[in-house]
Motif scaffolding. Structure first.
Motif, PDB file in Angstrom:
ATOM      1  N   TRP A  53       0.406  -1.264   0.064  1.00 26.59           N
ATOM      2  CA  TRP A  53      -0.173   0.188   0.023  1.00 26.59           C
ATOM      3  C   TRP A  53       0.920   1.256   0.174  1.00 26.59           C
ATOM      4  CZ3 TRP A  53      -0.247  -3.570   4.169  1.00 26.59           C
ATOM      5  CH2 TRP A  53       0.163  -3.275   5.619  1.00 26.59           C
ATOM      6  N   LEU A  56       1.774   2.729  -4.421  1.00 26.28           N
ATOM      7  CA  LEU A  56       0.920   2.653  -5.353  1.00 26.28           C
ATOM      8  C   LEU A  56       1.416   3.841  -6.362  1.00 26.28           C
ATOM      9  CD1 LEU A  56      -2.398   2.609  -2.966  1.00 26.28           C
ATOM     10  CD2 LEU A  56      -1.848   1.434  -4.579  1.00 26.28           C
ATOM     11  N   VAL A  59       0.013   8.219  -5.785  1.00 24.13           N
ATOM     12  CA  VAL A  59      -0.453   7.987  -4.437  1.00 24.13           C
ATOM     13  C   VAL A  59       0.373   8.108  -3.017  1.00 24.13           C
ATOM     14  CG1 VAL A  59      -2.467   7.716  -3.360  1.00 24.13           C
ATOM     15  CG2 VAL A  59      -3.195   7.739  -5.670  1.00 24.13           C
ATOM     16  N   SER A  60       0.589   7.011  -2.946  1.00 22.40           N
ATOM     17  CA  SER A  60       1.772   6.351  -1.647  1.00 22.40           C
ATOM     18  C   SER A  60       2.669   7.045  -1.618  1.00 22.40           C
ATOM     19  CB  SER A  60       2.007   5.177  -1.773  1.00 22.40           C
ATOM     20  OG  SER A  60       1.581   3.687  -2.305  1.00 22.40           O
ATOM     21  N   LEU A  62       2.306  11.390  -2.232  1.00 24.29           N
ATOM     22  CA  LEU A  62       1.986  12.050  -1.596  1.00 24.29           C
ATOM     23  C   LEU A  62       2.050  12.066  -0.072  1.00 24.29           C
ATOM     24  CD1 LEU A  62      -0.248  13.065  -4.832  1.00 24.29           C
ATOM     25  CD2 LEU A  62       1.667  13.942  -4.400  1.00 24.29           C
ATOM     26  N   LEU A  63       0.655  10.327   0.437  1.00 25.95           N
ATOM     27  CA  LEU A  63       0.462   9.859   1.134  1.00 25.95           C
ATOM     28  C   LEU A  63       0.799   9.883   2.133  1.00 25.95           C
ATOM     29  CD1 LEU A  63      -2.028   7.573   0.639  1.00 25.95           C
ATOM     30  CD2 LEU A  63      -2.495   9.284   1.127  1.00 25.95           C
ATOM     31  N   PRO A  80       7.575   9.744  -8.064  1.00 29.18           N
ATOM     32  CA  PRO A  80       7.055  10.134  -9.097  1.00 29.18           C
ATOM     33  C   PRO A  80       6.472  10.411 -10.248  1.00 29.18           C
ATOM     34  CG  PRO A  80       7.005  11.166  -7.264  1.00 29.18           C
ATOM     35  CD  PRO A  80       7.945  10.422  -7.087  1.00 29.18           C
TER      36      PRO A  80
END
Length: 274
Positions: A53, A56, A59-60, A62-63, A80
């Motif tokens: 997780w 990804l 997305v990952s 950024l999170l 990214p």
């Protein structure tokens, strides 16, 4: 097909994001002669395996705010960026493949796979060449077989055997042209460039003589502009070598996307259009 085109492009773009994540592994490990399959991704600082997780595309990153979950080490923005670049190139390629009149009917499917394959290796080879000034045979060599098979399948399904003949001639023309340049000026053009030229000639020749001419010329135009910029910024001198692979690939994509219209416009300008 028009109603399905937008969602199809979105799906291909998402696929490109996933492929881009894998290409990050390829770009890092291949020059080190490490397996691109195992072990799984790990943090280079703390060695902790990256959880699925946390892997990804975009997305990952950024999170996680660009940091490892376990040791808080910084994760390069390049990861990214490569994923976004690959996703955008995949989406643009899919749109072009279904919009161009080069292929129609079911033959567009192997053609789409062929150009998406070129998009993926373009990102990998371009970045590896920028990092190491090499174009690995482990990517370039198989590209002859994969591209040749896919383009041959497209020709057989569309009944356009002439395109396959042009592809072979285009590969020979660019390969020999780069080989002559490499032999004429040792150290100026590497054998990796020569081998890549043949692969690009397959695609450009298959699309048409205009695409081949424009794509071949655009490589030197882009590379020349880059060299001039480096000289102007005093980040290189006249004896400095630059990796030419990225500009060969960039020129090829100019030839793919716009080569034939540009060639037709040129012929019209010089009064040679039929």
């Amino acid at each position: 097909m028009t109603d399905l085109l937008t969602p199809l492009i979105v799906v291909v773009g998402v696929l490109g994001l996933l492929i881009g994540s894998f290409l990050n592994v390829v770009v890092y490990r291949l020059p080190l002669r490490e397996s691109i399959v195992s072990p799984g991704s790990r943090c280079p600082k703390c060695g902790h395996p990256v959880r699925w997780w946390d892997n990804l595309p975009v997305v990952s990153w950024l999170l996680l705010r660009g940091r490892c979950r376990d040791c808080q080490a910084s994760i390069s923005l390049r990861y990214p960026a490569v994923e976004l670049l690959t996703g955008a190139l995949f989406a643009a390629t899919a749109w072009w493949a279904f919009s161009t009149d080069a292929v129609d009917g079911v033959a567009v499917l192997p053609f789409l796979v062929a150009v998406l394959y070129l998009a993926a290796i373009s990102v990998a080879l371009g970045l590896i060449d920028l990092d190491t000034h090499t174009l690995p045979n482990r990517i370039v060599g198989p590209a002859y077989i994969v591209a040749g098979a896919l383009l041959a399948t497209t020709s057989l399904m569309s009944g356009d055997i002439g395109a396959l003949v042009r592809a072979a001639i285009g590969a020979a023309i660019l390969f020999l042209a780069y080989l002559v340049m490499a032999l004429a000026r040792p150290g100026g053009m590497g054998l990796g460039d020569v081998k890549l030229a043949g692969v690009l000639g397959l695609y450009l020749g298959w699309l048409g003589w205009g695409s081949l001419a424009v794509g071949g010329f655009a490589a030197f135009l882009l590379g020349g502009l880059y060299s001039i910029a480096l000289l102007a910024l005093r980040k290189a001198n006249r004896k400095s070598g630059i990796p030419f692979g990225p500009w060969m690939l960039g020129g090829a994509w100019v030839g793919i996307f716009a080569g034939q219209p540009v060639w037709d416009a040129y012929l019209s300008w010089v009064g040679l259009a039929g």
